[in-house]
Write a protein that holds these residues in place. Structure first.
Motif, PDB file in Angstrom:
ATOM      1  N   VAL A 167      -1.443  44.372 -36.849  1.00 21.62           N
ATOM      2  CA  VAL A 167      -0.997  45.236 -35.729  1.00 21.62           C
ATOM      3  C   VAL A 167      -0.537  46.326 -36.252  1.00 21.62           C
ATOM      4  N   ASN A 168      -0.432  47.319 -35.526  1.00 21.06           N
ATOM      5  CA  ASN A 168       0.151  48.650 -35.775  1.00 21.06           C
ATOM      6  C   ASN A 168       1.601  48.559 -34.889  1.00 21.06           C
ATOM      7  N   VAL A 169       2.633  49.032 -35.703  1.00 27.96           N
ATOM      8  CA  VAL A 169       3.911  48.912 -35.006  1.00 27.96           C
ATOM      9  C   VAL A 169       4.404  50.394 -35.421  1.00 27.96           C
ATOM     10  N   THR A 170       5.453  50.667 -34.727  1.00 26.68           N
ATOM     11  CA  THR A 170       5.953  51.937 -34.875  1.00 26.68           C
ATOM     12  C   THR A 170       7.523  52.081 -35.165  1.00 26.68           C
ATOM     13  N   VAL A 171       7.737  52.647 -36.390  1.00 29.49           N
ATOM     14  CA  VAL A 171       9.437  52.686 -36.866  1.00 29.49           C
ATOM     15  C   VAL A 171      10.273  53.078 -35.522  1.00 29.49           C
ATOM     16  N   ILE A 172      11.431  52.607 -35.196  1.00 29.59           N
ATOM     17  CA  ILE A 172      12.196  52.675 -34.412  1.00 29.59           C
ATOM     18  C   ILE A 172      13.629  53.019 -35.277  1.00 29.59           C
ATOM     19  N   SER A 173      14.326  53.917 -34.668  1.00 31.63           N
ATOM     20  CA  SER A 173      15.565  54.252 -35.554  1.00 31.63           C
ATOM     21  C   SER A 173      16.436  53.127 -35.332  1.00 31.63           C
ATOM     22  N   ARG A 174      17.401  53.184 -36.478  1.00 29.22           N
ATOM     23  CA  ARG A 174      18.372  52.112 -36.774  1.00 29.22           C
ATOM     24  C   ARG A 174      19.408  52.059 -35.531  1.00 29.22           C
ATOM     25  N   GLN A 175      19.875  53.284 -35.072  1.00 27.33           N
ATOM     26  CA  GLN A 175      20.893  53.493 -34.171  1.00 27.33           C
ATOM     27  C   GLN A 175      20.335  52.879 -32.822  1.00 27.33           C
ATOM     28  N   ILE A 176      19.061  53.061 -32.341  1.00 28.28           N
ATOM     29  CA  ILE A 176      18.397  52.249 -31.416  1.00 28.28           C
ATOM     30  C   ILE A 176      18.688  50.569 -31.572  1.00 28.28           C
ATOM     31  N   CYS A 177      17.885  50.283 -32.885  1.00 27.72           N
ATOM     32  CA  CYS A 177      17.972  48.996 -32.958  1.00 27.72           C
ATOM     33  C   CYS A 177      19.182  48.209 -33.146  1.00 27.72           C
ATOM     34  N   ASN A 178      20.507  48.812 -33.394  1.00 22.51           N
ATOM     35  CA  ASN A 178      21.613  48.333 -33.522  1.00 22.51           C
ATOM     36  C   ASN A 178      22.530  48.453 -32.031  1.00 22.51           C
ATOM     37  N   ASP A 179      21.751  48.849 -31.208  1.00 21.31           N
ATOM     38  CA  ASP A 179      22.697  49.389 -29.780  1.00 21.31           C
ATOM     39  C   ASP A 179      22.587  47.816 -29.056  1.00 21.31           C
ATOM     40  N   ASN A 180      22.996  47.953 -27.696  1.00 22.64           N
ATOM     41  CA  ASN A 180      23.310  46.880 -27.153  1.00 22.64           C
ATOM     42  C   ASN A 180      22.195  46.247 -26.095  1.00 22.64           C
ATOM     43  N   LYS A 181      21.139  47.116 -26.239  1.00 21.01           N
ATOM     44  CA  LYS A 181      20.074  46.477 -25.702  1.00 21.01           C
ATOM     45  C   LYS A 181      18.978  46.000 -26.620  1.00 21.01           C
ATOM     46  N   HIS A 182      19.594  46.098 -28.099  1.00 20.91           N
ATOM     47  CA  HIS A 182      18.664  45.416 -29.096  1.00 20.91           C
ATOM     48  C   HIS A 182      19.427  44.397 -29.892  1.00 20.91           C
ATOM     49  N   TYR A 183      19.564  44.635 -31.143  1.00 27.79           N
ATOM     50  CA  TYR A 183      20.349  43.735 -32.162  1.00 27.79           C
ATOM     51  C   TYR A 183      22.001  43.684 -31.854  1.00 27.79           C
ATOM     52  N   LYS A 184      22.446  44.403 -31.287  1.00 25.81           N
ATOM     53  CA  LYS A 184      24.115  44.468 -31.113  1.00 25.81           C
ATOM     54  C   LYS A 184      24.909  44.415 -32.254  1.00 25.81           C
ATOM     55  N   ASN A 185      24.186  44.836 -33.361  1.00 26.00           N
ATOM     56  CA  ASN A 185      24.838  44.668 -34.759  1.00 26.00           C
ATOM     57  C   ASN A 185      24.939  43.431 -34.972  1.00 26.00           C
ATOM     58  N   GLN A 186      24.327  42.591 -34.689  1.00 20.31           N
ATOM     59  CA  GLN A 186      24.084  41.134 -35.152  1.00 20.31           C
ATOM     60  C   GLN A 186      22.668  40.573 -35.331  1.00 20.31           C
ATOM     61  N   PRO A 187      22.607  40.769 -36.648  1.00 21.39           N
ATOM     62  CA  PRO A 187      22.954  41.454 -37.782  1.00 21.39           C
ATOM     63  C   PRO A 187      22.857  43.009 -37.690  1.00 21.39           C
ATOM     64  N   VAL A 188      23.535  43.599 -38.363  1.00 26.08           N
ATOM     65  CA  VAL A 188      23.573  45.070 -38.482  1.00 26.08           C
ATOM     66  C   VAL A 188      22.110  45.367 -39.050  1.00 26.08           C
ATOM     67  N   ILE A 189      21.539  46.285 -38.795  1.00 22.66           N
ATOM     68  CA  ILE A 189      20.114  46.956 -39.376  1.00 22.66           C
ATOM     69  C   ILE A 189      20.606  47.937 -40.131  1.00 22.66           C
ATOM     70  N   THR A 190      20.555  47.811 -41.473  1.00 23.41           N
ATOM     71  CA  THR A 190      21.077  48.560 -42.549  1.00 23.41           C
ATOM     72  C   THR A 190      20.201  49.649 -42.998  1.00 23.41           C
ATOM     73  N   ASP A 191      20.435  50.572 -43.950  1.00 24.73           N
ATOM     74  CA  ASP A 191      19.469  51.391 -44.777  1.00 24.73           C
ATOM     75  C   ASP A 191      18.660  50.615 -45.656  1.00 24.73           C
ATOM     76  N   ASN A 192      19.122  49.353 -45.941  1.00 24.71           N
ATOM     77  CA  ASN A 192      18.027  48.678 -46.467  1.00 24.71           C
ATOM     78  C   ASN A 192      16.945  48.173 -45.813  1.00 24.71           C
TER      79      ASN A 192
END
Length: 259
Positions: A167-192
């Motif tokens: 499947v094709n997927v699209t890269v999403i910014s880490r800021q969005i992935c870590n926000d309250n609508k996504h992972y909520k920094n649990q865990p933190v999506i890091t530069d790695n």
């Protein structure tokens, strides 16, 4: 999604225990042409269950995710169907498994592992290596990538795909992935890590796809790592991939050397 393990009927309980809420199959994708992804490795348990995927990076080395429990497992190269007899298949025992020394199962950091095969694969049209990236430049949000595997195709029922899907997927910014609508920094999506999915959901890796390569612009850039439990393909739980950074690439090349 989650820490991408096996999902045979008898293994569902095991999956829930081991993943602890984080595991990754292909949601919203399609079956690929047989043997058209010759670098794909299928990691199979003693009972013939799918444990994880991986990528052949050298004739006797497979790159996968550190959270994959490969104890007693075998590696199959040249597979399209995980169950059918195929003349292209090559079977290997694992001689050595080497996880990145700083892998942390709680933060999900450094989820990368090398598997040394007991012998070298026979390279042909159905079995071949994938090149590692020469640069670790970060992927821009909006970049289109692809991910493949034999994993789960729906959240319910939890059925693995017999054949390789992509499947094709699209890269999403880490800021969005870590926000309250996504992972909520649990865990933190890091530069790695790389966060990738679809704006409206429906395209994702899932349980059983862990360890498979994330390919962007015809180059392997990441390793399927984790997602949200029982939420493959949802808007709030895009897939997370270990990014092949300079430090990881150095570690890989140092480890596999001339072996």
């Amino acid at each position: 999604m989650g820490a991408f393990l096996t999902l045979s009927t008898s293994a569902v309980v095991i999956l829930l225990v081991i993943c602890r809420g984080f595991c990754v199959d292909i949601i919203g994708g399609a079956e690929v042409a047989p043997h058209s992804r010759p670098f794909m490795a299928l990691i199979q348990g003693k009972q013939g269950n799918v444990i994880c995927g991986g990528a052949l990076i050298k004739a006797n080395w497979v790159l996968t995710a550190a959270h994959c429990n490969v104890e007693g497992a075998k590696v199959i190269l040249g597979a399209h169907s995980q169950k059918a007899r195929e003349r292209e298949k090559q079977f290997f025992q694992i001689a050595k498994r080497i996880s990145y020394q700083y892998y942390c199962p709680y933060s999900k950091e450094n989820d990368i592992m090398l598997l040394q095969l007991q012998r070298r694969a026979k390279i042909n049209k159905a079995v071949n290596v994938i090149a590692l990236p020469t640069s670790d430049d970060d992927l821009k949000p909006g970049t289109i990538c692809s991910v493949a595997g034999w994993g789960q195709t729906h959240n319910q029922p939890k059925t693995l795909s017999d054949t390789l899907r992509e499947v094709n997927v699209t890269v999403i910014s880490r800021q969005i992935c870590n926000d309250n609508k996504h992972y909520k920094n649990q865990p933190v999506i890091t530069d790695n890590m790389i966060c990738a999915g679809a704006k409206n959901g429906g395209k994702d890796s899932c349980n059983g796809d862990s360890g498979g390569p994330l390919i962007c612009k015809n180059m392997m850039r990441g390793i399927t790592a984790f997602g949200k439990k029982n939420k493959c393909g949802t808007v709030d739980g895009p897939g997370i991939y270990t990014r092949l950074t300079k430090q990881y690439l150095h570690w890989i090349r140092k480890t596999i050397g001339g072996a």
